[in-house]
Design a protein around this motif. Structure first.
Motif, PDB file in Angstrom:
ATOM      1  N   SER A   1     -62.918  21.705  29.472  1.00 25.91           N
ATOM      2  CA  SER A   1     -62.736  21.171  30.816  1.00 25.91           C
ATOM      3  C   SER A   1     -61.775  22.008  31.636  1.00 25.91           C
ATOM      4  O   SER A   1     -61.880  22.059  32.862  1.00 25.91           O
ATOM      5  CB  SER A   1     -62.232  19.731  30.740  1.00 25.91           C
TER       6      SER A   1
ATOM      7  N   THR B   1     -63.745  24.673  33.400  1.00 25.39           N
ATOM      8  CA  THR B   1     -64.905  24.198  34.153  1.00 25.39           C
ATOM      9  C   THR B   1     -64.455  23.597  35.470  1.00 25.39           C
ATOM     10  O   THR B   1     -63.454  22.872  35.528  1.00 25.39           O
ATOM     11  CB  THR B   1     -65.686  23.157  33.338  1.00 25.39           C
ATOM     12  N   SER B   2     -65.177  23.890  36.503  1.00 20.69           N
ATOM     13  CA  SER B   2     -64.861  23.345  37.826  1.00 20.69           C
ATOM     14  C   SER B   2     -65.159  21.850  37.836  1.00 20.69           C
ATOM     15  O   SER B   2     -66.135  21.387  37.258  1.00 20.69           O
ATOM     16  CB  SER B   2     -65.693  24.049  38.899  1.00 20.69           C
ATOM     17  N   ARG B   3     -64.281  21.093  38.524  1.00 28.28           N
ATOM     18  CA  ARG B   3     -64.429  19.640  38.544  1.00 28.28           C
ATOM     19  C   ARG B   3     -65.640  19.193  39.358  1.00 28.28           C
ATOM     20  O   ARG B   3     -66.066  18.051  39.252  1.00 28.28           O
ATOM     21  CB  ARG B   3     -63.158  18.991  39.108  1.00 28.28           C
ATOM     22  N   ASP B   4     -66.165  20.047  40.171  1.00 32.01           N
ATOM     23  CA  ASP B   4     -67.328  19.683  40.977  1.00 32.01           C
ATOM     24  C   ASP B   4     -68.651  20.108  40.350  1.00 32.01           C
ATOM     25  O   ASP B   4     -69.708  19.866  40.919  1.00 32.01           O
ATOM     26  CB  ASP B   4     -67.214  20.336  42.373  1.00 32.01           C
ATOM     27  N   SER B   5     -68.603  20.748  39.207  1.00 28.27           N
ATOM     28  CA  SER B   5     -69.817  21.252  38.586  1.00 28.27           C
ATOM     29  C   SER B   5     -70.495  20.162  37.764  1.00 28.27           C
ATOM     30  O   SER B   5     -69.891  19.150  37.388  1.00 28.27           O
ATOM     31  CB  SER B   5     -69.506  22.457  37.694  1.00 28.27           C
ATOM     32  N   ALA B   6     -71.784  20.396  37.490  1.00 30.23           N
ATOM     33  CA  ALA B   6     -72.536  19.446  36.668  1.00 30.23           C
ATOM     34  C   ALA B   6     -72.056  19.463  35.225  1.00 30.23           C
ATOM     35  O   ALA B   6     -72.133  18.437  34.536  1.00 30.23           O
ATOM     36  CB  ALA B   6     -74.029  19.772  36.738  1.00 30.23           C
TER      37      ALA B   6
ATOM     38  N   TYR C   1     -68.976  19.691  34.192  1.00 25.01           N
ATOM     39  CA  TYR C   1     -67.796  18.832  34.073  1.00 25.01           C
ATOM     40  C   TYR C   1     -68.203  17.357  34.024  1.00 25.01           C
ATOM     41  O   TYR C   1     -67.644  16.560  33.270  1.00 25.01           O
ATOM     42  CB  TYR C   1     -66.861  19.084  35.253  1.00 25.01           C
ATOM     43  N   GLY C   2     -69.208  16.981  34.853  1.00 24.30           N
ATOM     44  CA  GLY C   2     -69.689  15.610  34.809  1.00 24.30           C
ATOM     45  C   GLY C   2     -70.330  15.273  33.476  1.00 24.30           C
ATOM     46  O   GLY C   2     -70.152  14.172  32.942  1.00 24.30           O
TER      47      GLY C   2
ATOM     48  N   ASN D   1     -67.515  14.721  30.932  1.00 24.05           N
ATOM     49  CA  ASN D   1     -66.869  13.413  31.065  1.00 24.05           C
ATOM     50  C   ASN D   1     -67.748  12.288  30.535  1.00 24.05           C
ATOM     51  O   ASN D   1     -67.264  11.331  29.920  1.00 24.05           O
ATOM     52  CB  ASN D   1     -66.533  13.161  32.546  1.00 24.05           C
TER      53      ASN D   1
END
Length: 513
Positions: free
Chosen positions: A332, A335-340, A342-343, A346
């Protein structure tokens, strides 16, 4: 009175059956094999989940309890409608936090070491796969021969029994119509119509197949199965053929009619019956029919030194699932928090946390129910089945402050190993039978055990009828109707008093001579 439309704002609380709660409830009623398969599928889909090996060999003290024979104080803050412990608690609780942060075994490039081709030569050939002198590079289970099925055994014999390729084709078609017991399900007329051959030719091939091992295979009825085995032993004389052809009279113990039909005396008839008892009514069941699994106890009960019972969950049935938080942090952070990605990560973390919570709550719920069952059935564990108490789901649910549906799911396909043997949890729940003297009620299972013991001890000249059994049970404090005694007796495959009297007298005369 005037009618008018109006809007009202109201706030209330309610328990909702969420998808995760439904999955947790399904986990609760899963067997050990189903749970293991489910976890393996989740680990394959979720990169944050790991299955930890139970190498310590010790017991997890979180999942042990002491069940005393006397009632004890139990705490609880909820009502009976627990909705599976309020959605299996809110936190992971005491889930293990010591995680393996190494990435050496994540997505390996190879399939691991190969098993040795000849384990007996490993000590001489160091370059063999699995070689190294210590013999640790292979698993002996890889070299165990699998058990043969009935079809395998028959296919090995057919080429030696039938030389004509057409006969072999007919034989293969008949093999496909065998059930697990070795009986032929289809008729020869249907087979002849499908293959376009005369029915006499199908019968000829079938008669040849009935000579194969195991004796009795390819029979179309129980009488034919027994006759085939007797023919193989050269014992199918006219008297024996008459006996095998009238099995319904044998089931009714009508020995007088059988003696007339067979033309033999009472002693010869008993010898023929003893010979029939040695035959196998289902010759196909001796071979492997599918993957058979041994019953693994979920709960183990041991006697404690102080007279109570020590209840613990079987460590072999407790899956240890870990969440690799170090791997989550390392990935994480890059990885960019806005990328798929990262989702997705989570979502995997939430699923992993839910699974560990659900497994932990599942283990605690099973232990709680098992401990209460042991406390309620203390007399059975000490004195045997005669002291099995009547018990229902509501009693357990009220004692541990859970809903009856939760207790029902816990007791489904779960087994308890006790000093008196291995029992399914549902075995301890039996119907209550009233007492004739107004005392404590009796368990239906204990009453069935009494009936079975009385019939086993009866003498040939004093065979107990159903009415006699009712009187004996009433003197022992059990109030039971005659039709209930007959129902229990038939459920235990015990013949009537008339049939038992015939058999016992015939056996007594034979033993006297």
């Amino acid at each position: 009175m005037a009618l008018a439309a109006s809007l009202f704002l109201r706030q209330n609380q309610s328990l909702v059956m969420t998808p995760q709660l439904m999955q947790s409830i399904q986990l609760l009623q899963m067997t050990h094999g189903e749970l293991t398969q489910f976890i393996e599928q989740e680990v394959e889909k979720n990169p944050l989940l790991e299955i930890a090996a139970n190498d310590d060999g010790g017991r997890d003290e979180r999942f042990t309890a002491e069940a005393e024979p006397s009632p004890t104080e139990r705490g609880g803050d909820g009502g009976q409608a627990d909705l599976y412990e309020t959605a299996t608690s809110g936190t992971a609780g005491s889930a293990p936090e010591t995680l393996d942060g190494g990435l050496d075994n994540v997505f390996p490039d190879d399939a691991g070491p190969r098993a040795a081709d000849a384990p007996e030569l490993i000590g001489q050939w160091k370059s063999m796969p699995g070689g190294g002198g210590d013999g640790e590079g292979y698993d002996l289970d890889d070299f165990v021969a699998s058990r043969k099925t009935l079809r395998d055994v028959l296919n090995e014999q057919i080429p030696f029994a039938l030389a004509d390729p057409v006969d072999r084709l007919i034989a293969q078609h008949l093999v496909d119509q065998l059930d697990e017991a070795g009986y032929l399900q289809g008729s020869t007329a249907e087979t002849a119509a499908k293959l376009g051959k005369p029915a006499a030719e199908i019968e000829r091939v079938l008669a040849r197949l009935q000579e194969l091992d195991p004796p009795g295979v390819f029979a179309r009825s129980l009488s034919e199965c027994l006759a085939i085995q007797l023919r193989a032993r050269d014992r199918l004389d006219p008297a024996m053929a008459a006996l095998v052809g009238n099995l319904e009279l044998l089931a009714r113990r009508d020995f007088a009619t059988l003696k007339k039909l067979c033309g033999v005396g009472e002693e010869d008839l008993l010898d023929m019956l003893a010979e029939i008892r040695k035959l196998d009514p289902k010759p196909g069941t001796r071979y492997e029919t599918g993957a058979s699994e041994a019953v693994v106890p979920d709960i183990v009960v041991r006697a404690a030194p102080d007279g109570s019972w020590h209840v613990e969950l079987n460590a072999d049935t407790l899956p240890r699932v870990l969440v690799n938080r170090d791997y989550y942090t390392a990935v994480s952070s890059r990885t960019s928090r806005d990328s798929a990605d990262y989702g997705f990560l989570n979502e995997c973390l939430q699923t992993a946390n839910w699974l560990t919570r659900s497994l932990d709550q599942r283990a605690r719920t099973i232990l709680k129910v098992a401990s209460e069952i042991v406390r309620q059935q203390d007399a059975f564990l000490v004195n045997g089945v005669d002291h099995l108490r009547p018990l229902n789901l509501k009693t357990i649910a009220e004692a541990i402050r859970m809903h009856e549906s939760t207790v029902s799911r816990v007791t489904s396909n779960k087994y308890m190993l006790t000093p008196r043997g291995l029992f399914e949890l549902k075995y301890f729940f039996t119907v209550s039978i009233g007492s004739a003297e107004g005392g404590d009620s009796h368990s239906a299972e204990s009453v069935r055990h009494r009936i079975r013991s009385m019939i086993a001890q009866e003498a040939p000249e004093a065979v107990l009828s159903d009415d006699d059994i009712v009187d004996v049970l009433r003197k022992g404090g059990v109030e039971l109707a005659r039709r209930t005694v007959a129902k229990y007796r038939e459920a235990m495959n015990i013949p009537s008093s008339v049939q038992r009297r015939r058999e016992k007298r015939a056996l007594a005369k034979a033993s006297a001579t």
